[in-house]
Design an enzyme around this catalytic site. Structure first.
Site, mmCIF file in Angstrom:
data_model
loop_
_atom_site.group_PDB
_atom_site.id
_atom_site.type_symbol
_atom_site.label_atom_id
_atom_site.label_comp_id
_atom_site.label_asym_id
_atom_site.label_seq_id
_atom_site.Cartn_x
_atom_site.Cartn_y
_atom_site.Cartn_z
ATOM 1 N N HIS A 70 57.049 5.901 30.799
ATOM 2 C CA HIS A 70 57.408 7.028 29.946
ATOM 3 C C HIS A 70 56.736 8.312 30.428
ATOM 4 C CE1 HIS A 70 58.704 4.511 26.193
ATOM 5 N NE2 HIS A 70 59.478 4.343 27.248
ATOM 6 N N HIS A 100 49.258 3.041 26.087
ATOM 7 C CA HIS A 100 48.741 2.906 27.447
ATOM 8 C C HIS A 100 47.279 3.345 27.566
ATOM 9 C CE1 HIS A 100 52.405 1.702 29.584
ATOM 10 N NE2 HIS A 100 53.063 2.553 28.808
#
Length: 262
Positions: A155, A214
């Protein structure tokens, strides 16, 4: 229609300036660093945006390249043809979308291979029991295990790359005047506003990724790959004659060509 024109003029003043194109890479790094600091040092409570099933993630981010491609294709075709009046020049510029597709596909493939190469299979997300009999992520997931590897943020890569690419292509609007053709003017304004809204969504979801998902290193690598992909194309390769080239500048196409001396 007047309202659409006002919105388009406002969006031009915010997104089409050369200073925006120069500062956006640094802005993306700032969003990633700031969001990561929030995640690591002052984590926000769980919210709708921290759920991967939120509407923006499911219907926009998951198809980020498709949305970007679907809107840039007619925008580049129409605006570049209006400026150049040259079908071959338009086809050449549209190959930038093919280049972007190759970059997206190759980078995401490399990310998957890195995660597979660096990971191991565990019985659960607690990483307490190792399943050595499942050496690949696919085998691990099929066996109901949990794969833990270096998962570079796709992303962070894709949203940064798409936002930068859109802003670069919208530079053609800086001197574009289609007011003499009401129908074309309307179409260009709607496409431009749609791309502007898409850019805002990409930046917002980029920040959301930094805040909620993340590890820092995974987001850093993803963002840097996105910035390198943009820099390698729009700041290096596209300056050469054997490339898709940069968005056309009206002055360069409208100025008369010098006469050859006899």
């Amino acid at each position: 229609m007047d309202r659409v024109d006002r919105w388009a003029r406002s969006a031009r003043s915010c997104l089409v300036r050369s200073s925006v194109r120069r500062s956006m890479p640094w802005g993306l790094l700032g969003l990633m660093l700031g969001g990561s600091l929030v995640k690591d040092w002052a984590p926000l409570p769980e919210s709708y945006l921290s759920n991967k099933r939120n509407l923006l993630n499911v219907y926009f981010v998951k198809f980020a390249w498709a949305w970007t491609l679907w809107l840039l294709l007619p925008f580049i075709g129409i605006t570049n043809h209006y400026v150049t009046q040259n079908a071959l020049a338009v086809l050449r510029r549209l190959t930038a979308l093919l280049v972007g597709t190759v970059v997206w596909y190759a980078c995401t493939g490399v990310f998957l291979h890195i995660e597979d190469f660096t990971g191991s299979c565990y019985k659960s997300a607690s990483l307490d029991v190792l399943h050595r009999q499942h050496p690949s992520k696919l085998q691990c997931l099929q066996a109901g295990g949990f794969w833990h590897g270096f998962d570079i943020s796709g992303h962070s890569f894709l949203l940064s790359y798409c936002a930068l690419m859109i802003v670069e292509e919208m530079a053609v609007m800086h001197h574009l005047d289609t007011s003499r053709n009401p129908r074309l003017h309307r179409v260009v304004n709607y496409l431009f506003l749609a791309l502007s809204c898409l850019t805002v969504i990409w930046l917002f979801m980029f920040l959301t990724t930094a805040i909620y998902f993340h590890d820092f290193s995974q987001k850093l690598f993803g963002t840097l790959v996105g910035l390198l992909a943009w820099y390698g194309t729009y700041r290096v390769w596209y300056l050469s004659p054997f490339s898709p080239g940069l968005p056309p500048n009206i002055a360069s196409w409208s100025s008369p060509k010098p006469k050859r001396s006899l």
